[in-house]
Design a protein around this motif. Sequence first.
Motif, PDB file in Angstrom:
ATOM      1  N   ASN A  50       0.864  -1.168   0.000  1.00  0.00           N
ATOM      2  CA  ASN A  50       0.000   0.000   0.000  1.00  0.00           C
ATOM      3  C   ASN A  50       0.906   1.226   0.000  1.00  0.00           C
ATOM      4  N   ASN A  51       0.934   1.941  -1.117  1.00  0.00           N
ATOM      5  CA  ASN A  51       1.805   3.112  -1.247  1.00  0.00           C
ATOM      6  C   ASN A  51       3.248   2.764  -0.908  1.00  0.00           C
ATOM      7  N   THR A  52       3.734   1.676  -1.476  1.00  0.00           N
ATOM      8  CA  THR A  52       5.101   1.157  -1.321  1.00  0.00           C
ATOM      9  C   THR A  52       5.438   0.679   0.088  1.00  0.00           C
ATOM     10  N   GLN A  53       4.466   0.584   0.993  1.00  0.00           N
ATOM     11  CA  GLN A  53       4.721   0.029   2.321  1.00  0.00           C
ATOM     12  C   GLN A  53       4.128  -1.369   2.397  1.00  0.00           C
ATOM     13  N   LEU A  54       4.904  -2.283   2.960  1.00  0.00           N
ATOM     14  CA  LEU A  54       4.460  -3.654   3.108  1.00  0.00           C
ATOM     15  C   LEU A  54       3.748  -3.813   4.452  1.00  0.00           C
ATOM     16  N   TYR A  55       2.568  -4.416   4.433  1.00  0.00           N
ATOM     17  CA  TYR A  55       1.866  -4.700   5.685  1.00  0.00           C
ATOM     18  C   TYR A  55       1.095  -5.999   5.527  1.00  0.00           C
ATOM     19  N   ASP A  56       0.844  -6.690   6.646  1.00  0.00           N
ATOM     20  CA  ASP A  56       0.038  -7.902   6.533  1.00  0.00           C
ATOM     21  C   ASP A  56      -1.405  -7.576   6.850  1.00  0.00           C
ATOM     22  N   ARG A  57      -2.257  -8.015   5.946  1.00  0.00           N
ATOM     23  CA  ARG A  57      -3.680  -7.729   6.065  1.00  0.00           C
ATOM     24  C   ARG A  57      -4.407  -8.864   6.764  1.00  0.00           C
ATOM     25  N   TYR A  58      -4.062 -10.098   6.428  1.00  0.00           N
ATOM     26  CA  TYR A  58      -4.763 -11.257   6.975  1.00  0.00           C
ATOM     27  C   TYR A  58      -3.782 -12.194   7.663  1.00  0.00           C
ATOM     28  N   ARG A  59      -4.308 -12.849   8.689  1.00  0.00           N
ATOM     29  CA  ARG A  59      -3.551 -13.900   9.377  1.00  0.00           C
ATOM     30  C   ARG A  59      -4.436 -15.131   9.439  1.00  0.00           C
ATOM     31  N   GLN A  60      -3.800 -16.292   9.330  1.00  0.00           N
ATOM     32  CA  GLN A  60      -4.550 -17.537   9.380  1.00  0.00           C
ATOM     33  C   GLN A  60      -3.806 -18.540  10.246  1.00  0.00           C
ATOM     34  N   VAL A  61      -4.538 -19.216  11.123  1.00  0.00           N
ATOM     35  CA  VAL A  61      -4.018 -20.345  11.896  1.00  0.00           C
ATOM     36  C   VAL A  61      -5.006 -21.489  11.719  1.00  0.00           C
ATOM     37  N   GLU A  62      -4.466 -22.699  11.628  1.00  0.00           N
ATOM     38  CA  GLU A  62      -5.351 -23.840  11.450  1.00  0.00           C
ATOM     39  C   GLU A  62      -4.661 -25.135  11.854  1.00  0.00           C
ATOM     40  N   ALA A  63      -5.486 -26.130  12.096  1.00  0.00           N
ATOM     41  CA  ALA A  63      -5.022 -27.497  12.303  1.00  0.00           C
ATOM     42  C   ALA A  63      -5.399 -28.267  11.046  1.00  0.00           C
TER      43      ALA A  63
END
Length: 190
Positions: A50-63
Amino acid sequence: MPGRIPVDINKIQRFVLFCMAGCLLGAPLHAKGDERGFLVIRGGSSDHFNNTQLYDRYRQVEAALTWWLPWQHRFSSGILFKSGLDIHGGLLTDHDTSAFVGGIGPRLAFFTPKEVFCLDAGVSPSLLSDHDFRADDFGGPLQFNSFIGVAWHPGKWLRLGFRFQHMSNGGIYSQNPGMQIYVAEIGFRF
């Protein structure tokens, strides 16, 4: 909110217990060879610019539980090909919304001759309990997860892996933003 399926944590816990029970109760019905399958816990995040900045939008954990099927082949080079059935369930979150995601589908794997490393890929139709996140609307509850990954088996029971995973609805809904998640996993083989 339309399209929202309530997330019941007790049902998620029951699903994880069901996967573990499947490991124990299904042992007599195993595939050829020593390893019947594996159970992993995995987690990861999606990266967006987003405007040359890296960010994490989603996180996922699972079995997840993978059960090796009896169809396998060892090539003359020693490479082992296996097919399996993957069952997974967990939580997908952004900063405001959480949703259950779970599915079932086939997995194909190629192992080195001593079965220390493997390259695997798979796809599974999945259900998403809430498809309308603040930043994205995934279109509807039916999604398709596909992945390609590598794993290392440093001992008889341990599995360490990394995979690149894609989720989208394949264009069956008017909204189809899709997403990529980079996932690390740890588990045990049985």
